[in-house]
Design a protein around this motif. Structure first.
Motif, PDB file in Angstrom:
ATOM      1  N   SER A 166       0.818  -1.218   0.000  1.00  0.00           N
ATOM      2  CA  SER A 166       0.000   0.000   0.000  1.00  0.00           C
ATOM      3  C   SER A 166       0.850   1.265   0.000  1.00  0.00           C
ATOM      4  CB  SER A 166      -0.917   0.024   1.234  1.00  0.00           C
ATOM      5  OG  SER A 166      -1.817  -1.052   1.229  1.00  0.00           O
ATOM      6  N   ILE A 167       1.999   1.185   0.680  1.00  0.00           N
ATOM      7  CA  ILE A 167       2.849   2.363   0.878  1.00  0.00           C
ATOM      8  C   ILE A 167       4.299   1.948   0.661  1.00  0.00           C
ATOM      9  CG2 ILE A 167       3.589   4.129   2.540  1.00  0.00           C
ATOM     10  CD1 ILE A 167       0.835   3.277   4.035  1.00  0.00           C
ATOM     11  N   VAL A 168       5.050   2.797  -0.019  1.00  0.00           N
ATOM     12  CA  VAL A 168       6.496   2.596  -0.165  1.00  0.00           C
ATOM     13  C   VAL A 168       7.192   3.713   0.588  1.00  0.00           C
ATOM     14  CG1 VAL A 168       8.457   2.490  -1.747  1.00  0.00           C
ATOM     15  CG2 VAL A 168       6.252   1.486  -2.418  1.00  0.00           C
ATOM     16  N   ASN A 169       8.047   3.350   1.533  1.00  0.00           N
ATOM     17  CA  ASN A 169       8.834   4.331   2.282  1.00  0.00           C
ATOM     18  C   ASN A 169      10.256   4.338   1.750  1.00  0.00           C
ATOM     19  OD1 ASN A 169       8.843   5.921   5.189  1.00  0.00           O
ATOM     20  ND2 ASN A 169      10.841   5.089   4.665  1.00  0.00           N
ATOM     21  N   ALA A 170      10.657   5.488   1.203  1.00  0.00           N
ATOM     22  CA  ALA A 170      12.023   5.653   0.684  1.00  0.00           C
ATOM     23  C   ALA A 170      12.689   6.784   1.449  1.00  0.00           C
ATOM     24  CB  ALA A 170      11.993   5.946  -0.812  1.00  0.00           C
ATOM     25  N   SER A 171      13.265   6.454   2.587  1.00  0.00           N
ATOM     26  CA  SER A 171      13.974   7.444   3.408  1.00  0.00           C
ATOM     27  C   SER A 171      15.390   7.598   2.871  1.00  0.00           C
ATOM     28  CB  SER A 171      13.990   7.012   4.877  1.00  0.00           C
ATOM     29  OG  SER A 171      12.698   7.104   5.432  1.00  0.00           O
ATOM     30  N   LEU A 172      15.488   8.090   1.655  1.00  0.00           N
ATOM     31  CA  LEU A 172      16.777   8.204   0.982  1.00  0.00           C
ATOM     32  C   LEU A 172      16.638   9.169  -0.189  1.00  0.00           C
ATOM     33  CD1 LEU A 172      16.079   6.355  -1.704  1.00  0.00           C
ATOM     34  CD2 LEU A 172      16.648   4.486  -0.165  1.00  0.00           C
ATOM     35  N   GLU A 173      17.792   9.510  -0.776  1.00  0.00           N
ATOM     36  CA  GLU A 173      17.810  10.382  -1.943  1.00  0.00           C
ATOM     37  C   GLU A 173      18.799   9.820  -2.965  1.00  0.00           C
ATOM     38  OE1 GLU A 173      19.010  12.033   1.098  1.00  0.00           O
ATOM     39  OE2 GLU A 173      16.939  12.145   1.775  1.00  0.00           O
ATOM     40  N   ILE A 174      18.395   9.873  -4.232  1.00  0.00           N
ATOM     41  CA  ILE A 174      19.284   9.510  -5.338  1.00  0.00           C
ATOM     42  C   ILE A 174      19.154  10.590  -6.409  1.00  0.00           C
ATOM     43  CG2 ILE A 174      19.139   7.033  -4.917  1.00  0.00           C
ATOM     44  CD1 ILE A 174      17.109   6.879  -7.236  1.00  0.00           C
ATOM     45  N   GLY A 175      19.960  10.487  -7.445  1.00  0.00           N
ATOM     46  CA  GLY A 175      19.827  11.395  -8.575  1.00  0.00           C
ATOM     47  C   GLY A 175      18.645  11.006  -9.449  1.00  0.00           C
ATOM     48  N   ASP A 176      18.401  11.806 -10.446  1.00  0.00           N
ATOM     49  CA  ASP A 176      17.292  11.549 -11.360  1.00  0.00           C
ATOM     50  C   ASP A 176      17.525  10.236 -12.110  1.00  0.00           C
ATOM     51  OD1 ASP A 176      15.096  11.722 -12.959  1.00  0.00           O
ATOM     52  OD2 ASP A 176      15.779  13.465 -14.110  1.00  0.00           O
ATOM     53  N   ASP A 177      16.550   9.334 -12.036  1.00  0.00           N
ATOM     54  CA  ASP A 177      16.648   8.026 -12.675  1.00  0.00           C
ATOM     55  C   ASP A 177      15.341   7.769 -13.419  1.00  0.00           C
ATOM     56  OD1 ASP A 177      16.517   5.225 -13.249  1.00  0.00           O
ATOM     57  OD2 ASP A 177      18.037   4.851 -11.721  1.00  0.00           O
ATOM     58  N   PRO A 178      15.335   7.856 -14.752  1.00  0.00           N
ATOM     59  CA  PRO A 178      14.094   7.650 -15.514  1.00  0.00           C
ATOM     60  C   PRO A 178      13.434   6.305 -15.240  1.00  0.00           C
ATOM     61  CG  PRO A 178      15.800   8.591 -16.903  1.00  0.00           C
ATOM     62  CD  PRO A 178      16.470   8.217 -15.619  1.00  0.00           C
ATOM     63  N   GLY A 179      14.235   5.279 -14.967  1.00  0.00           N
ATOM     64  CA  GLY A 179      13.672   3.971 -14.668  1.00  0.00           C
ATOM     65  C   GLY A 179      12.874   3.978 -13.381  1.00  0.00           C
ATOM     66  N   VAL A 180      13.408   4.614 -12.347  1.00  0.00           N
ATOM     67  CA  VAL A 180      12.689   4.725 -11.072  1.00  0.00           C
ATOM     68  C   VAL A 180      11.425   5.564 -11.255  1.00  0.00           C
ATOM     69  CG1 VAL A 180      12.821   5.604  -8.713  1.00  0.00           C
ATOM     70  CG2 VAL A 180      14.770   4.390  -9.695  1.00  0.00           C
ATOM     71  N   ALA A 181      11.540   6.645 -12.018  1.00  0.00           N
ATOM     72  CA  ALA A 181      10.376   7.495 -12.273  1.00  0.00           C
ATOM     73  C   ALA A 181       9.267   6.716 -12.963  1.00  0.00           C
ATOM     74  CB  ALA A 181      10.783   8.706 -13.110  1.00  0.00           C
ATOM     75  N   ALA A 182       9.625   5.893 -13.939  1.00  0.00           N
ATOM     76  CA  ALA A 182       8.632   5.095 -14.649  1.00  0.00           C
ATOM     77  C   ALA A 182       7.990   4.066 -13.732  1.00  0.00           C
ATOM     78  CB  ALA A 182       9.279   4.401 -15.850  1.00  0.00           C
ATOM     79  N   ASP A 183       8.797   3.447 -12.861  1.00  0.00           N
ATOM     80  CA  ASP A 183       8.260   2.473 -11.907  1.00  0.00           C
ATOM     81  C   ASP A 183       7.269   3.141 -10.953  1.00  0.00           C
ATOM     82  OD1 ASP A 183       9.611   0.317 -12.943  1.00  0.00           O
ATOM     83  OD2 ASP A 183      11.277   0.428 -11.503  1.00  0.00           O
ATOM     84  N   ILE A 184       7.608   4.325 -10.467  1.00  0.00           N
ATOM     85  CA  ILE A 184       6.733   5.029  -9.537  1.00  0.00           C
ATOM     86  C   ILE A 184       5.414   5.376 -10.212  1.00  0.00           C
ATOM     87  CG2 ILE A 184       6.448   7.214  -8.288  1.00  0.00           C
ATOM     88  CD1 ILE A 184       9.404   7.009  -7.526  1.00  0.00           C
ATOM     89  N   ALA A 185       5.458   5.789 -11.463  1.00  0.00           N
ATOM     90  CA  ALA A 185       4.225   6.092 -12.200  1.00  0.00           C
ATOM     91  C   ALA A 185       3.336   4.846 -12.292  1.00  0.00           C
ATOM     92  CB  ALA A 185       4.555   6.617 -13.583  1.00  0.00           C
ATOM     93  N   LYS A 186       3.934   3.668 -12.513  1.00  0.00           N
ATOM     94  CA  LYS A 186       3.164   2.421 -12.582  1.00  0.00           C
ATOM     95  C   LYS A 186       2.568   2.071 -11.219  1.00  0.00           C
ATOM     96  CE  LYS A 186       6.072   0.598 -16.310  1.00  0.00           C
ATOM     97  NZ  LYS A 186       7.119  -0.402 -16.676  1.00  0.00           N
TER      98      LYS A 186
END
Length: 409
Positions: A166-186
């Motif tokens: 239900s919830i994803v907790n990402a207590s972190l920071e990375i640079g811009d990653d199009p793959g991660v962005a696409a996964d989050i949109a899904k």
């Protein structure tokens, strides 16, 4: 929304924590070690479970929120799975299928998970899915967030809908990653809420100023918080503290939470203390509050849950700041305040007023004879007036009608 009435208990037997009731709560808190100082290589000693509620959790109304849920037969966090994308989760929290095995070496992920769930967590009955994304303990510079590991974790979340996160907790920071962005949109289309930290000023890589510089904005440098639809979270210092000296100004910040003095779990599952102002811990607090909301409103649209935490925060949704967003999250208010929400979960301009349980006079029935009585009153007045006039004029009229008298002679 209908409330889930089935209570789900937490398997406390799996926690090898000893209860020492004779120790005062304040003393127990004073004896807690810093979470960063507890190592997986240390022998497990006796632990104290008589730990007072964390001051930051009291400030955001967690205890009242938990009482409100339990009064309705709901174990806080029940039925909710939170994916913790971090360094690894130790003992002490309910774990979901698919979690990594073994005791992690680095404390960070265990501290985050312990804030969300488990005996000291905001949503004790929530299940934690452990997705490990840090480099090895013996890597140069020590364990650090791996951008490749983060991408892999989000890929797994997309590939395994059966995990029912239900919830994803990402207590972190990375640079811009199009793959991660696409996964989050899904994931968002699937109804998953992603919560991420917006950046600490301390202990950051080169290029981050040690003090606040007017006009700074790290929204386009720190991800996944910078992606659309991700709930960005910052931390606030205690009264009199220096928030700007601890966290970064970031226009992607949606909410904030106090962190200094949090009690959570170490890699061993024993209680430990977090004394710093850090967005990682604040992010976990917001994820925990969302887990409470999900257990209370299991059928709610994810946007509704986000609207609840944002619209009930201590600030204003229309006047955000780069350090606190809409303000400090408020758990009890988010659960209980009546809101008017559209089907998409957006809050309308008019809030629903709380019901007034005070007794009131019932409305009167319509009077169908009111018109008749109205005419009767007027006819009575006219008749009475005519009678009164006749009584006044009677002596005058009687004298005029009497014959004239003649003199005696």
């Amino acid at each position: 929304m209908l409330l889930r009435l089935a209570a789900i208990g937490v398997a406390a037997a799996s926690l090898s924590l000893s209860v020492v009731s004779a120790v005062p709560a304040s003393a127990a808190a004073d004896q807690l070690p810093e979470c960063s100082g507890v190592s997986a290589n240390q022998p497990r000693g006796s632990s104290l479970l008589t730990v007072p509620s964390s001051d930051p959790l009291e400030q955001i109304g967690v205890r009242d929120a938990q009482h409100w849920l339990r009064a309705r037969g709901i174990e806080p966090g029940a039925g909710t799975t939170v994916a913790v994308v971090d360094s690894g989760v130790g003992a002490g929290v309910p774990r979901a299928p698919g979690s990594a095995a073994g005791t992690p070496a680095y404390f960070h992920g265990s501290a985050v998970a312990g804030i969300i769930a488990g005996p000291l967590g905001i949503a004790p009955a929530a299940r934690i899915l452990d997705l490990r994304v840090y480099t090895a303990e013996d890597s140069p510079g020590g364990p650090q967030v791996s951008a490749a590991g983060v991408r892999s974790a989000f890929d797994q979340l997309v590939a395994h809908p059966e995990w029912r996160v239900s919830i994803v907790n990402a207590s972190l920071e990375i640079g811009d990653d199009p793959g991660v962005a696409a996964d989050i949109a899904k994931l968002r289309k699937r109804g998953v809420i992603v919560v991420a930290s917006t950046g600490n000023r301390t202990q950051q890589a080169s290029g981050v100023p040690s003090t606040y510089i007017g006009g700074e904005d790290f929204a386009r440098h720190y991800f996944p918080a910078g992606y659309d639809g991700v709930l960005g979270v910052s931390a606030v210092a205690p009264p009199g503290g220096d928030t700007a000296g601890a966290v970064l100004a970031n226009s992607a910040t949606d909410l904030s939470a106090p962190t200094a003095g949090l009690r959570t779990l170490s890699v061993l599952g024993s209680p430990c203390l977090l004394g710093d102002v850090a967005t990682s811990w604040a992010t976990a607090e917001v994820s925990g509050v969302l887990a409470l909301l999900r257990s209370a409103y299991p059928d709610a649209h994810p946007a509704e849950l986000v609207a609840r935490v944002e619209s009930t925060a201590s600030g204003r949704t229309d006047v955000r700041t780069d350090f606190a967003g809409a303000g400090t999250v408020q758990a009890y208010e988010a659960l209980t305040r009546p809101l008017t929400l559209s089907p998409s979960g957006r809050q309308s301009t008019d809030a629903v007023a709380a019901p007034d349980d005070r007794a009131s006079v019932p409305p009167s029935e319509p009077d169908v004879l009111a018109g008749t009585r109205h005419l009767s009153v007027w006819w009575g007045l006219l008749g009475g007036g005519a009678l009164l006039l006749a009584l006044v004029l009677r002596p005058v009229l009687s004298r005029r009608s009497r014959p004239a008298s003649r003199p005696r002679g």
